[in-house]
Design a protein around this motif. Structure first.
Motif, mmCIF file in Angstrom:
data_model
loop_
_atom_site.group_PDB
_atom_site.id
_atom_site.type_symbol
_atom_site.label_atom_id
_atom_site.label_comp_id
_atom_site.label_asym_id
_atom_site.label_seq_id
_atom_site.Cartn_x
_atom_site.Cartn_y
_atom_site.Cartn_z
ATOM 1 N N GLU A 58 4.539 -4.825 -4.677
ATOM 2 C CA GLU A 58 5.358 -3.904 -4.311
ATOM 3 C C GLU A 58 5.663 -4.192 -2.422
ATOM 4 N N ASN A 116 9.040 0.826 -0.200
ATOM 5 C CA ASN A 116 8.310 2.133 0.646
ATOM 6 C C ASN A 116 8.924 2.714 0.874
ATOM 7 N N GLU A 148 10.396 3.604 -3.473
ATOM 8 C CA GLU A 148 9.174 4.356 -3.972
ATOM 9 C C GLU A 148 9.474 5.014 -2.298
ATOM 10 N N ASP A 178 6.173 7.797 -5.907
ATOM 11 C CA ASP A 178 4.949 7.163 -5.462
ATOM 12 C C ASP A 178 3.666 8.006 -5.607
ATOM 13 N N LYS A 199 5.089 6.527 -10.689
ATOM 14 C CA LYS A 199 2.919 5.481 -9.981
ATOM 15 C C LYS A 199 2.183 6.459 -10.041
#
Ligand code: C2E
Ligand code: CA
Ligand code: CA
Ligand code: CA
Length: 275
Positions: A58, A116, A148, A178, A199
């Motif tokens: 990530e 992200n 994400e 996420d 996640k």
């Protein structure tokens, strides 16, 4: 009593003023940070629960501030969002990660990187087009990049978001939910969007014993929907053991590694490959 109150008022407005001045200074600093190249991406490995192998990483934003040192996103992301600067910073992020994915591929490191996206970035009418152009513009492999997003983006149930995510998926990008399980979890949307990974939010992993029922539920949901489930915030052997026993697919967390600068991440990856 009257002067007391007056004093308290002055005290209050001084605090308020200090805080506003700090905020204005931060905003000025942030505007310059992009130009001066002060942002850097760190990478935290995501591993297979069964084999312990690094499968992906990530990408997490850091700000190398000239006076304050290395800053994490909790200290500046919100300000970026309030200023609308998150659009530009976010664009810098996905372009940088895409380029670094290409570099990893060229170095023979065949893993995925995830990026992200904050909800605010979806207000950029060009976001999806910019993302779809990444492979042509940076030479990255779409199959090796994931995005994400949080549940709040999907809650609006907008046709535009659905189309956008389908186009991203069709191009080869992976869609990751996420912080799953916090807030609003509306199970209906899971079928409406092309999701590849869930996640589990860190809070469930932190209290793995008390959160057992929910975490188990998320794992079976992943099984039924054929979506991989990732646990984040894994800090202890006990937490990892629980995930092994309960068939979680992947994990990330300080137990294996903190987020690292790219070069250190590559070193860690290479060391593991040699074992
Ligand atoms: P997130 O996406 O939920 O990222 C996970 C956070 O948990 C990261 O914090 C990571 O460093 C931290 N973490 C990882 N393993 C552990 C662990 O074992 N224990 C604990 N206590 N924490 C762990 P970080 O890097 O400070 O990022 C915070 C948030 O900032 C992220 O939460 C994400 O929402 C946002 N963010 C980070 N990078 C970006 C970015 O490039 N773009 C955008 N839009 N948001 C970002
Ligand atoms: Ca994340
Ligand atoms: Ca998260
Ligand atoms: Ca599974």
């Amino acid at each position: 009593a009257k002067t007391d109150r007056a004093n308290r008022c002055t005290q209050f407005s001084m605090d308020l003023r200090e805080r506003m001045e700090e905020k204005i200074a931060l905003e000025k600093d942030l505007l310059r940070a992009l130009d001066r190249g002060e942002f850097v991406m760190f990478y935290q490995p995501r591993l297979c629960v069964q084999t312990g192998r690094i499968l992906s990483a990530e990408a997490l934003l850091r700000w190398q501030h000239p006076e304050r040192g290395l800053l994490g996103p909790s200290l500046f992301i919100q300000a970026c969002e309030e200023m609308g600067l998150i659009i530009d910073v976010g664009e810098w992020v996905y372009r940088t990660v895409a380029r670094q994915q290409r570099e990893l591929g060229e170095a023979g490191i065949d893993i995925s990187l995830s990026i992200n996206l904050s909800p605010r970035q979806f207000s950029d009418p060009e976001l999806i087009e910019k993302i779809l152009r990444l492979p042509e513009e940076t030479g990255c492999a779409a199959k090796r990049l994931g995005f994400e997003i949080t549940e709040s983006v999907l809650l609006g149930d907008s046709e535009a978001i659905r189309t956008a995510l389908r186009r991203m998926k069709a191009k080869g990008f992976e869609i990751i939910i996420d912080d799953f399980g916090t807030g609003y979890s509306n199970l209906a949307y899971l079928q409406k969007y092309p999701i590849g990974v869930l996640k589990i939010d860190q809070t469930f992993i932190k209290n793995i014993r008390t959160s057992e029922p929910i975490t188990r539920l998320i794992l079976s949901l992943g099984n039924v929907l054929n979506v991989r489930v990732v646990a984040e915030g894994v800090e202890t052997r006990e937490q990892l053991d629980w995930l092994v026993e309960n068939g979680c697919d992947e994990y990330q967390g300080y137990y294996f590694s903190r987020p690292l600068p790219l070069a250190e991440f590559v070193e860690l990856y290479r060391t593991q490959q040699r074992l």
